[in-house]
Structure formats: C-alpha cells, structure tokens
Design a protein around this motif. Structure first.
Motif, PDB file in Angstrom:
ATOM      1  N   THR A   1      -8.641  -6.602   3.957  1.00 53.71           N
ATOM      2  CA  THR A   1      -9.004  -5.205   3.703  1.00 53.71           C
ATOM      3  C   THR A   1      -8.224  -4.259   4.615  1.00 53.71           C
ATOM      4  OG1 THR A   1     -10.886  -5.116   5.251  1.00 53.71           O
ATOM      5  CG2 THR A   1     -11.317  -5.956   3.031  1.00 53.71           C
ATOM      6  N   CYS A   2      -7.243  -4.791   5.371  1.00 54.86           N
ATOM      7  CA  CYS A   2      -6.287  -3.938   6.090  1.00 54.86           C
ATOM      8  C   CYS A   2      -5.255  -3.427   5.081  1.00 54.86           C
ATOM      9  CB  CYS A   2      -5.569  -4.719   7.180  1.00 54.86           C
ATOM     10  SG  CYS A   2      -6.640  -5.450   8.434  1.00 54.86           S
ATOM     11  N   LEU A   3      -4.652  -2.282   5.354  1.00 53.88           N
ATOM     12  CA  LEU A   3      -3.584  -1.817   4.477  1.00 53.88           C
ATOM     13  C   LEU A   3      -2.345  -2.682   4.633  1.00 53.88           C
ATOM     14  CD1 LEU A   3      -3.886   2.089   4.672  1.00 53.88           C
ATOM     15  CD2 LEU A   3      -4.533   0.587   2.788  1.00 53.88           C
ATOM     16  N   LYS A   4      -1.931  -2.947   5.856  1.00 55.91           N
ATOM     17  CA  LYS A   4      -0.800  -3.864   6.084  1.00 55.91           C
ATOM     18  C   LYS A   4      -1.345  -5.290   6.007  1.00 55.91           C
ATOM     19  CE  LYS A   4       3.248  -5.403   7.541  1.00 55.91           C
ATOM     20  NZ  LYS A   4       3.739  -5.135   8.899  1.00 55.91           N
ATOM     21  N   LEU A   5      -0.854  -6.038   5.023  1.00 53.98           N
ATOM     22  CA  LEU A   5      -1.416  -7.360   4.749  1.00 53.98           C
ATOM     23  C   LEU A   5      -0.578  -8.474   5.374  1.00 53.98           C
ATOM     24  CD1 LEU A   5      -2.328  -6.931   0.982  1.00 53.98           C
ATOM     25  CD2 LEU A   5      -3.899  -6.948   2.922  1.00 53.98           C
TER      26      LEU A   5
ATOM     27  N   TRP B   1       0.823  -1.212   0.000  1.00 49.68           N
ATOM     28  CA  TRP B   1       0.000   0.000   0.000  1.00 49.68           C
ATOM     29  C   TRP B   1       0.861   1.268   0.000  1.00 49.68           C
ATOM     30  CZ3 TRP B   1      -0.440   4.020   3.520  1.00 49.68           C
ATOM     31  CH2 TRP B   1       0.258   3.877   4.717  1.00 49.68           C
ATOM     32  N   LEU B   2       2.084   1.172   0.537  1.00 50.53           N
ATOM     33  CA  LEU B   2       2.968   2.339   0.535  1.00 50.53           C
ATOM     34  C   LEU B   2       3.339   2.745  -0.883  1.00 50.53           C
ATOM     35  CD1 LEU B   2       5.324   1.405   3.512  1.00 50.53           C
ATOM     36  CD2 LEU B   2       3.716   3.324   3.444  1.00 50.53           C
ATOM     37  N   ASN B   3       3.428   1.790  -1.788  1.00 52.23           N
ATOM     38  CA  ASN B   3       3.613   2.117  -3.202  1.00 52.23           C
ATOM     39  C   ASN B   3       2.345   2.713  -3.800  1.00 52.23           C
ATOM     40  OD1 ASN B   3       6.209   1.021  -3.161  1.00 52.23           O
ATOM     41  ND2 ASN B   3       5.902  -0.140  -5.044  1.00 52.23           N
ATOM     42  N   GLU B   4       1.262   1.957  -3.702  1.00 52.26           N
ATOM     43  CA  GLU B   4       0.092   2.291  -4.506  1.00 52.26           C
ATOM     44  C   GLU B   4      -0.809   3.361  -3.882  1.00 52.26           C
ATOM     45  OE1 GLU B   4      -0.021   1.648  -7.431  1.00 52.26           O
ATOM     46  OE2 GLU B   4       1.206  -0.136  -7.731  1.00 52.26           O
ATOM     47  N   GLY B   5      -0.919   3.385  -2.558  1.00 52.61           N
ATOM     48  CA  GLY B   5      -1.731   4.427  -1.939  1.00 52.61           C
ATOM     49  C   GLY B   5      -1.168   5.804  -2.228  1.00 52.61           C
TER      50      GLY B   5
ATOM     51  N   LEU C   1      -2.735  -7.557  -4.621  1.00 50.97           N
ATOM     52  CA  LEU C   1      -2.913  -6.530  -5.658  1.00 50.97           C
ATOM     53  C   LEU C   1      -4.399  -6.214  -5.838  1.00 50.97           C
ATOM     54  CD1 LEU C   1      -0.363  -7.789  -8.363  1.00 50.97           C
ATOM     55  CD2 LEU C   1       0.025  -6.147  -6.529  1.00 50.97           C
ATOM     56  N   THR C   2      -5.011  -5.642  -4.825  1.00 50.56           N
ATOM     57  CA  THR C   2      -6.426  -5.284  -4.900  1.00 50.56           C
ATOM     58  C   THR C   2      -6.590  -3.782  -4.724  1.00 50.56           C
ATOM     59  OG1 THR C   2      -6.946  -5.390  -2.537  1.00 50.56           O
ATOM     60  CG2 THR C   2      -6.916  -7.494  -3.755  1.00 50.56           C
ATOM     61  N   GLU C   3      -7.823  -3.324  -4.833  1.00 51.75           N
ATOM     62  CA  GLU C   3      -8.101  -1.897  -4.676  1.00 51.75           C
ATOM     63  C   GLU C   3      -7.848  -1.416  -3.246  1.00 51.75           C
ATOM     64  OE1 GLU C   3      -8.632   0.195  -6.987  1.00 51.75           O
ATOM     65  OE2 GLU C   3      -8.962  -1.187  -8.656  1.00 51.75           O
ATOM     66  N   ILE C   4      -7.663  -2.339  -2.307  1.00 46.35           N
ATOM     67  CA  ILE C   4      -7.380  -1.930  -0.935  1.00 46.35           C
ATOM     68  C   ILE C   4      -6.085  -1.123  -0.909  1.00 46.35           C
ATOM     69  CG2 ILE C   4      -6.898  -2.721   1.398  1.00 46.35           C
ATOM     70  CD1 ILE C   4      -9.816  -3.156   0.411  1.00 46.35           C
ATOM     71  N   ALA C   5      -5.014  -1.672  -1.477  1.00 50.79           N
ATOM     72  CA  ALA C   5      -3.735  -0.959  -1.491  1.00 50.79           C
ATOM     73  C   ALA C   5      -3.864   0.378  -2.205  1.00 50.79           C
ATOM     74  CB  ALA C   5      -2.668  -1.815  -2.169  1.00 50.79           C
ATOM     75  N   TYR C   6      -4.579   0.396  -3.313  1.00 54.65           N
ATOM     76  CA  TYR C   6      -4.689   1.593  -4.140  1.00 54.65           C
ATOM     77  C   TYR C   6      -5.648   2.618  -3.535  1.00 54.65           C
ATOM     78  CZ  TYR C   6      -2.483  -1.165  -7.905  1.00 54.65           C
ATOM     79  OH  TYR C   6      -1.623  -1.919  -8.661  1.00 54.65           O
ATOM     80  N   GLU C   7      -6.898   2.227  -3.398  1.00 53.35           N
ATOM     81  CA  GLU C   7      -7.942   3.208  -3.069  1.00 53.35           C
ATOM     82  C   GLU C   7      -8.117   3.429  -1.568  1.00 53.35           C
ATOM     83  OE1 GLU C   7      -9.167   5.208  -5.091  1.00 53.35           O
ATOM     84  OE2 GLU C   7      -8.721   4.291  -7.043  1.00 53.35           O
ATOM     85  N   LYS C   8      -7.968   2.394  -0.755  1.00 54.65           N
ATOM     86  CA  LYS C   8      -8.001   2.641   0.685  1.00 54.65           C
ATOM     87  C   LYS C   8      -6.753   3.422   1.095  1.00 54.65           C
ATOM     88  CE  LYS C   8      -8.340   0.519   5.272  1.00 54.65           C
ATOM     89  NZ  LYS C   8      -8.410  -0.721   6.085  1.00 54.65           N
ATOM     90  N   GLY C   9      -5.616   3.081   0.494  1.00 53.91           N
ATOM     91  CA  GLY C   9      -4.394   3.835   0.766  1.00 53.91           C
ATOM     92  C   GLY C   9      -4.550   5.297   0.404  1.00 53.91           C
ATOM     93  N   ASN C  10      -5.117   5.561  -0.766  1.00 53.53           N
ATOM     94  CA  ASN C  10      -5.366   6.941  -1.196  1.00 53.53           C
ATOM     95  C   ASN C  10      -6.329   7.652  -0.255  1.00 53.53           C
ATOM     96  OD1 ASN C  10      -5.800   9.269  -3.096  1.00 53.53           O
ATOM     97  ND2 ASN C  10      -7.801   8.303  -3.281  1.00 53.53           N
TER      98      ASN C  10
END
Length: 602
Positions: free
Chosen positions: A361-365, A313-317, A376-385
């Motif tokens: 659905t946690c950021l840290k998996l 998530w640190l990458n994608e968020g 590689l789900t929207e959790i890392a991308y969109e929850k991170g954002n």
C-alpha cells in the motif's frame, strides 16, 4: 538540480527487463509484420537502429517468441545469438553479439501460441459475427511476447511498421492510422514520437471510422459505430480542456478504438489510439470519464513515463488527478467530486484487502521477483491521486497547476523515477518551506503504508442526497417512492455500494423490481448489483450474471464477481461452471489472474 537519470540510455535498473540500456539501446525500429488468422500467428522482421559505444552485445527481451534469423547491418551472414535461461513471467534475454561499429541489427521472428499479448477472436466472438479479430495488450511486460524489444518503460524509441492483413480487414496501431480499408491489405504506420514498448499496439478487424472533431475520431465494428460515436461525442472538448490545463497535445490525432467485450481493461492509452472497452457505452455518456482518463495519459504516462513498474503510481496517480480535472472543467466540481468519492471508497476497500501485505500500500512498490501486474491496484491510482490532491490543497490550485505544467514540460518524452520526482517536488515546491514539507510529508505518502493520518476524505454533496434516500428506504419508505429521478450512474453506484451488508430477500427483490438492476444496460451498475445478488443468493439474477461473465472480459469486473461467488460452496460450483464456458473469451491478462483462483480449487 540534475535530472539526467531520466534519459533512456541512463543507469536506470529495471528488474523486469533483461536489457542493459546503459550498454546498448534501441533508438528506432522498422518492422514488417504479416497477420495470419488461419494459423493465429504473426511473422515479422525488424530492423533495429541502435546506440552504443563499442559494446560487444545488445540484449532484448522475448517471451515465447521464435527467433528465426539475426544479422548485422547490411551483412547477410547470420550471427550466433544466444538466449538466457527462461525466467518466470519475464521470458528470456535475446543476446545479439555486436561489432564495434554496428548500427543496425535485423531480426526475423514469429509468434507462438504462448504470445500472451495477442488475443485472436473467432467471428462469433465479435459484434458483427462474420469476421475474425486480433488485438494486442502489451502492458506491462507483454510486448516481448509478440515482437523482440527492450521491454522496459525506461527505454523509448520511434518506429515504422508495414503490416499485411487480409484485404477485407483494417489494421490499426499506436501510430498514424488509416481511416479506411485499401484493396492491397498492406498498410504503412509511422510513430515519430519516442515511446516505450508497453505502448506498442496492433488491432485488426472489420472496422469503420467516424470523426468526432478535427483531431478526434472513433473506430469500431459497423454494428457498434453509431452508438460509440454518440457516446464519445465530447472527446474533442475533453482534449481542448486538457490542453488548457497542462499544455499542448503533442501526439497529433487522438482517436479511440472500441474493442470486443473480451478486452481485459477499461481502456489502454496506446498513443494516438486509445483502446476502449465496449462496457463504457451506456447510451447516456455517463461512463466517459474513462475516455478522459486515457486522454490524460497522453501527458502522464505517454509523455512522462514511469521508469520502472515500481514507479507505476507516477503514471496512474497523475492520470486520475488529471482525468478528474478534465471532468470538472466539462461538467462541474460536484460531478468531479462524485468521482473522487467513489475512488476513495475503492481505495479504502483495497487497503482492507491488502491488510496482510501493508508494504503493497506504499506508492513506491517493491516488485523484485514479482509480476509487475501485482502493482496494478487502486493504490497507484487512488492513493496517488489523493496525494496530489493533498499537495494541491496545501499549496493552492494555481501554484500546483504551475508545478504540474513545469513537470510535464521538463520531462516530456523521458522516463521518471520516484526518486527524481521527489527531487523535483523538493526543488519546485518545498525548498525552504519547512512547515509545508511537514504538512505534505511526501515520504509518508510514497514510502509508508496506508493513508497518512489527518488526510481529508472527499465529500460529494450529491451523494449526501443519495444517503438520505437510502436511509429513508431502510426506515421503511417504499423503493418506488424514493427520489431517484435523473440520478447519474455515479449516484446509483454510491447507492448500491452503500447498501447494508445484510438484507432480507424481500428487500433485494423490491429494489430489483423498482429499479430493474438485473436487466440494466449499464455494465458498472450491473457489476455492482451482481455483488449484492451473490451475497444474498438472489438467484433470479444468476442467469444475467452468467451471461455477463461469459460476455465481458474486463478484469475490473471479473475479479470481484468470481471472488464473491467463491465465498460459498454453492457459489464455487457456479463459478467454476461459468468459468469453464467463459475462459475462451478472456484475454491472458484476465486468465492469469483468474486461473489461480478457479483452477486450483477442489
């Protein structure tokens, strides 16, 4: 505050790599690679410059590679390397014994048909139809399938490569690249900035180049180049906008390579050379937020990298947040808010899909004993954002931008754990502010499932107008009388994604006749429309659906469409029939997800 655990030689334990970087790690590699299209094989040698303090061995990662020979330093005598047992999706550890003062190890190797990173395309699978094509996809842990490496994002190294290809083709890498072919077919590449192995890339094809500015350009097959250059004309402006936000671009050039349609992702942020899907070439530059996304990775991901795939998530968020700041700078806040709103819709859908596994659905998996692609789900991308937007909302944009600038400046060319990020956040923003700590509540975002209660949802004003038109249509206004002039792709996507779940056959036909969705040239609109067509068994669209699934290999489109087909018996039959035709066109990244869906069904 001590952030020393971010060094590539530190004590980070990566469950997806056999390497032990705290014992011995790679600092630089000199590769020689030969590309053989007739045998669909890479052969190569690598001189690995290593760091250790009297270690007895160094461990590298391989998966399906054939190791031919290993020597130390300038010695010609082969050493007796050993391999660990094969582990599912991880491959094997290549254990090379070292002498006390060993500075380099020399490895000769060749790829096998099991090299999942490589996709060899026949001429008919390309746009030009006359020459073959090769491209790699190393993320997340596939670099080890095409060359020996310490395949962890926590380990960074520089490299050179001498690559030999058929003289009529052009090779490109995540490095300084040539802009035209030479007669010898041998090319030299250099990457002076240290990168992790998942950012290693190679593409070979009948490629040509067009400049997009002083630092930016695009490579593509000749038939695609003109359209690609038009589509990506604003790339240099994006780069300038990014630098104004978060500091200088440290990679020299930023070029794009348009790959054949079988590429499994929208884009891949290989340093200096983003790989991009042709599905974003829509003719109206409406899908170029993907370019902004991959460009943003030059800071979040390539410059400051997740230490393990648990920290993805640190990458994608950060990248999704940065991407939309770039788009806001170029096209205004209303445009960016549309992107945030569509992303939020995708996040809610993902949360629903993962209801049975809330910890995902946690950021840290927790990805122990799991393929990192499962993260590689929207959790890392969109929850991170959404988390980063929440911080910005609470501390103000000026203060948050200062925080992000310091984050990139402090940790550039290192790898970041979630724990280290939490320490940095505490020190730079939350230290001494108990109320702000309570309001932001990082632990709830990072370590707890779902979206913390009270988080405001994005709200795009332009979508409110779309909702009004959709309501008018539902109340009986003819589709041809709706005010849809000058709608962007994003407005059409919002319209389609918010259609009622159940429509009459006549309503589906009316929409298609009014707006020509089935014959759209826009891949995003097509993919969204086909979901409605499948749900309502609108068979007029099925030939176009089949053509789309056979032609396009982008996993983002494939998974929802095949899943939608599999919801009915008739659809399952059609899905399996299409997949049999389409599978040879798909990269292993896509087939590894689709095979369990389609090949195990009765």
């Amino acid at each position: 505050m001590d952030y020393s655990n971010n060094n590539s030689s530190g004590s980070i334990i990566d469950p997806h790599s056999f390497s032990k970087p705290d014992v011995a790690h790679i600092r630089h590699v000199d590769w020689q690679l030969k590309v053989d299209f007739s045998q669909k094989k890479l052969t190569g040698t690598g001189v690995y410059h290593i760091h250790h303090e009297g270690a007895t061995e160094i461990v590298l990662d391989i998966h399906g590679l054939k190791i031919i020979r290993v020597t130390l330093d300038e010695q010609n005598e082969e050493v007796d390397f050993s391999l660990t047992e094969v582990a599912p999706f991880l491959g094997q550890g290549l254990r090379v014994p070292l002498q006390e003062n060993t500075g380099t190890i020399h490895i000769s190797f060749e790829t096998t048909p099991a090299a999942a990173a490589l996709q060899w395309l026949e001429p008919e699978q390309t746009t030009g139809k006359t020459e073959p094509f090769l491209f790699t996809q190393s993320q997340a842990i596939l670099a080890r399938t095409w060359l020996p490496c310490q395949d962890s994002p926590s380990i960074r190294f520089t490299y050179t490569a001498e690559v030999s290809v058929p003289p009529h083709l052009l090779p490109l890498m995540s490095a300084d690249n040539p802009q035209e072919k030479n007669k010898s077919g041998t090319y030299f590449f250099k990457m002076d900035q240290p990168i992790p192995s998942y950012l290693l890339s190679l593409a070979v094809g009948d490629l040509t180049f067009a400049p997009l500015g002083t630092r930016c350009g695009v490579y593509a097959e000749t038939a695609t180049l003109k359209d690609a250059a038009y589509e990506f004309e604003d790339t240099e402006k994006m780069l300038e906008a990014a630098e104004k936000l978060y500091g200088p671009y440290l990679w020299g050039r930023y070029d794009l390579l348009v790959l054949p349609p079988s590429f499994p992702f929208g884009g891949m942020e290989n340093p200096k050379l983003t790989f991009a899907t042709p599905t974003i070439i829509s003719g109206d530059r409406s899908l170029t937020s993907l370019v902004a996304h991959e460009l943003a990775h030059s800071w979040s991901g390539n410059l400051v990298t997740n230490a393990t795939w648990k920290d993805f998530w640190l990458n994608e968020g950060f990248t999704v947040y940065f991407e939309r700041r770039i788009m806001e700078a170029l096209y205004g806040p209303e445009y960016a808010e549309m992107l945030h709103t569509l992303g939020y819709q995708d996040l809610l859908h993902t949360l629903e899909e993962l209801e049975a596994t809330p910890q995902d659905t946690c950021l840290k998996l927790n990805l122990e004993n799991r393929d990192p692609d499962e993260g590689l789900t929207e959790i890392a991308y969109e929850k991170g954002n959404l988390f980063l937007r929440q911080i910005e909302r609470l501390v103000g944009r000026t203060r948050f931008d200062g925080f992000v600038n310091k984050y990139f400046g402090t940790f550039k060319f290192t790898s970041m754990t979630t724990a280290a990020f939490e320490q940095f956040l505490e020190k730079e923003l939350l230290n001494g502010y108990e109320e702000l700590q309570r309001q932001i509540n990082p632990a709830a975002w990072i370590h707890s499932p779902g979206i913390p209660a009270g988080t405001p949802a994005p709200k795009a004003l332009l979508f409110e107008k779309v909702s009004l038109e959709l309501q008018k249509w539902q109340e009986g206004t003819s589709a041809t009388e709706l005010h849809t002039q000058n709608w962007s792709t994003h407005e059409w996507l919002y319209f389609l994604s918010n259609l009622p779940r159940k429509l009459q056959k006549e309503q589906i036909e009316e929409l298609d006749q009014a707006f020509g969705f089935t014959n759209s040239g826009n891949s995003e609109i097509l993919a969204e429309w086909f979901k409605d067509a499948i749900r309502h068994q609108y068979k007029i669209a099925y030939p176009a659906l089949e053509a789309f699934l056979v032609r396009v290999g982008r996993r983002k489109f494939l998974m929802p469409l095949y899943k939608a087909l599999l919801e009915s018996e008739e659809g399952t039959t059609l899905a399996k029939s299409i997949y049999q035709k389409a599978r040879p066109n798909y990269h292993a990244v896509s087939t590894s997800s689709l095979d369990p869906l389609l090949q195990e069904r009765p």
